[in-house]
Design a protein around this motif. Structure first.
Motif, short mmCIF file in Angstrom:
data_model
loop_
_atom_site.label_atom_id
_atom_site.label_comp_id
_atom_site.label_asym_id
_atom_site.label_seq_id
_atom_site.Cartn_x
_atom_site.Cartn_y
_atom_site.Cartn_z
N ASP A 2 0.84 -1.19 0.00
CA ASP A 2 0.00 0.00 0.00
C ASP A 2 0.87 1.25 0.00
O ASP A 2 1.88 1.32 0.71
CB ASP A 2 -0.90 -0.03 1.24
CG ASP A 2 -1.72 1.22 1.38
OD1 ASP A 2 -1.32 2.09 2.16
OD2 ASP A 2 -2.75 1.32 0.70
N ASP A 3 0.47 2.25 -0.82
CA ASP A 3 1.28 3.46 -0.95
C ASP A 3 1.53 4.14 0.40
O ASP A 3 2.67 4.56 0.69
CB ASP A 3 0.60 4.45 -1.89
CG ASP A 3 0.78 4.09 -3.35
OD1 ASP A 3 1.65 3.25 -3.66
OD2 ASP A 3 0.06 4.66 -4.19
N ALA A 4 0.50 4.28 1.22
CA ALA A 4 0.67 4.97 2.49
C ALA A 4 1.64 4.21 3.40
O ALA A 4 2.46 4.83 4.09
CB ALA A 4 -0.69 5.13 3.18
N VAL A 5 1.55 2.89 3.39
CA VAL A 5 2.47 2.08 4.20
C VAL A 5 3.89 2.25 3.69
O VAL A 5 4.84 2.41 4.47
CB VAL A 5 2.05 0.60 4.17
CG1 VAL A 5 3.10 -0.26 4.87
CG2 VAL A 5 0.69 0.43 4.83
N ARG A 6 4.02 2.24 2.39
CA ARG A 6 5.35 2.33 1.77
C ARG A 6 6.04 3.66 2.12
O ARG A 6 7.21 3.68 2.51
CB ARG A 6 5.20 2.19 0.26
CG ARG A 6 6.50 2.28 -0.53
CD ARG A 6 6.20 2.16 -2.00
NE ARG A 6 7.33 2.55 -2.81
CZ ARG A 6 7.23 2.97 -4.07
NH1 ARG A 6 6.04 3.06 -4.65
NH2 ARG A 6 8.30 3.31 -4.75
N VAL A 7 5.33 4.75 1.98
CA VAL A 7 5.96 6.04 2.25
C VAL A 7 6.14 6.27 3.75
O VAL A 7 7.09 6.93 4.17
CB VAL A 7 5.17 7.19 1.60
CG1 VAL A 7 5.20 7.07 0.09
CG2 VAL A 7 3.73 7.26 2.09
N ARG A 8 5.25 5.71 4.56
CA ARG A 8 5.43 5.83 6.02
C ARG A 8 6.70 5.10 6.45
O ARG A 8 7.47 5.59 7.28
CB ARG A 8 4.21 5.29 6.76
CG ARG A 8 4.14 5.76 8.22
CD ARG A 8 2.99 5.09 8.98
NE ARG A 8 1.72 5.22 8.29
CZ ARG A 8 0.92 6.28 8.40
NH1 ARG A 8 1.27 7.30 9.17
NH2 ARG A 8 -0.23 6.31 7.75
N ASP A 9 6.90 3.91 5.87
CA ASP A 9 8.12 3.16 6.18
C ASP A 9 9.37 3.94 5.77
O ASP A 9 10.37 3.96 6.48
CB ASP A 9 8.10 1.81 5.47
CG ASP A 9 7.12 0.82 6.10
OD1 ASP A 9 6.63 1.11 7.21
OD2 ASP A 9 6.85 -0.22 5.47
N ALA A 10 9.30 4.57 4.59
CA ALA A 10 10.45 5.35 4.11
C ALA A 10 10.71 6.55 5.02
O ALA A 10 11.88 6.90 5.28
CB ALA A 10 10.20 5.81 2.68
N LEU A 60 11.99 7.00 -5.43
CA LEU A 60 10.73 7.74 -5.43
C LEU A 60 10.10 7.73 -4.04
O LEU A 60 9.55 8.75 -3.60
CB LEU A 60 9.76 7.13 -6.45
CG LEU A 60 8.42 7.86 -6.60
CD1 LEU A 60 8.64 9.32 -6.99
CD2 LEU A 60 7.56 7.16 -7.63
N ALA A 61 10.19 6.61 -3.34
CA ALA A 61 9.68 6.56 -1.97
C ALA A 61 10.42 7.54 -1.09
O ALA A 61 9.83 8.17 -0.20
CB ALA A 61 9.79 5.14 -1.42
N GLU A 62 11.72 7.70 -1.33
CA GLU A 62 12.50 8.66 -0.55
C GLU A 62 12.05 10.08 -0.84
O GLU A 62 11.98 10.92 0.07
CB GLU A 62 13.99 8.50 -0.85
CG GLU A 62 14.60 7.24 -0.24
CD GLU A 62 16.09 7.18 -0.47
OE1 GLU A 62 16.63 8.08 -1.15
OE2 GLU A 62 16.72 6.21 0.01
#
Length: 228
Positions: A2-10, A60-62
């Motif tokens: 999930d996008d929100a999970v991915r960027v939160r992790d980053a 991109l996540a960064e």
């Protein structure tokens, strides 16, 4: 993922080396509770042009995390400037001091993640504009609500720039104006709507269509509160 999970992790990864532990926990708590709406907009904007670029890449996540960290730091600064955090009690003073440090760390780490990207200059302007708006806010007769909302408008424009430039595109002035509209649409009164509620397929389609209107960029997204 999930996008929100991915960027939160980053975003968490970007601050996981912060010491002392108490300050790091403040940062983690802040990120755990925050809707990742600006960060997810970076991903949505990168995918919209269908450039063929791998939008699952860590870089991109960064970028997305950088936008989110800057927003969280400035949002916390805004909150601290509006409500006096020091209560006179020692424990309250310590909490307030940690919040101030947290705000500085969030912004500085956000800058670090965007420093070598085409969004770096706009990130600097977002912070400068925030400082000007908060100064103007103290003046007699200032439209404080409008000045405060400029932060979301400017951060959403930053998110679009960060996403589009990641895939070799330059956002048009019309697209940056749309980012301002999106910021208003995502305003939930006491915060931002979560990304899964705020963005849809039509959002990406609109971004894609406006990206073809014509290139160009402004140093600052127009806002009625400061440009009148």
């Amino acid at each position: 993922m999930d996008d929100a999970v991915r960027v939160r992790d980053a975003a968490r990864e970007a601050v996981e080396d912060i010491e002392p532990d108490q300050l790091r926990e403040v940062l983690f708590d802040r990120l755990a509770d925050a809707p990742m709406t600006p960060a997810v907009l970076v991903l949505v904007s990168a995918r919209a042009p269908e450039s063929g670029t791998d939008t699952d890449a860590d870089g991109l996540a960064e970028r997305a995390a950088g936008v989110q960290l800057i927003y969280e730091g400035l949002r916390l600064t805004r909150s601290l400037s509006h409500d006096e955090p020091w209560t006179g009690a020692i424990e309250g003073d310590i909490d307030a001091d940690l919040d101030i440090l947290a705000a500085d760390v969030l912004v500085s780490r956000g800058f670090y993640l965007l420093a070598r990207t085409d969004a770096a200059d706009r990130a600097v302007e977002v912070v400068r504009a925030f400082g000007r708006d908060q100064t103007l806010r103290r003046g007699d007769g200032a439209d404080r609500d409008a000045l405060d909302r400029n932060l979301e408008a400017d951060v959403f424009a930053l998110a679009v720039v960060a996403g589009m430039t990641a895939v070799g595109e330059t956002p048009s002035p019309a697209l940056l104006e749309y980012a301002v509209e999106l910021a208003g649409d995502c305003d939930a009164g006491d915060g931002l709507r979560p990304a899964d509620d705020a963005f849809s397929e039509s959002t990406a389609e609109r971004i894609a269509s406006l990206s073809a209107v014509g290139g160009g960029s402004d140093d600052r997204v127009p806002s009625s509160a400061t440009d009148s």
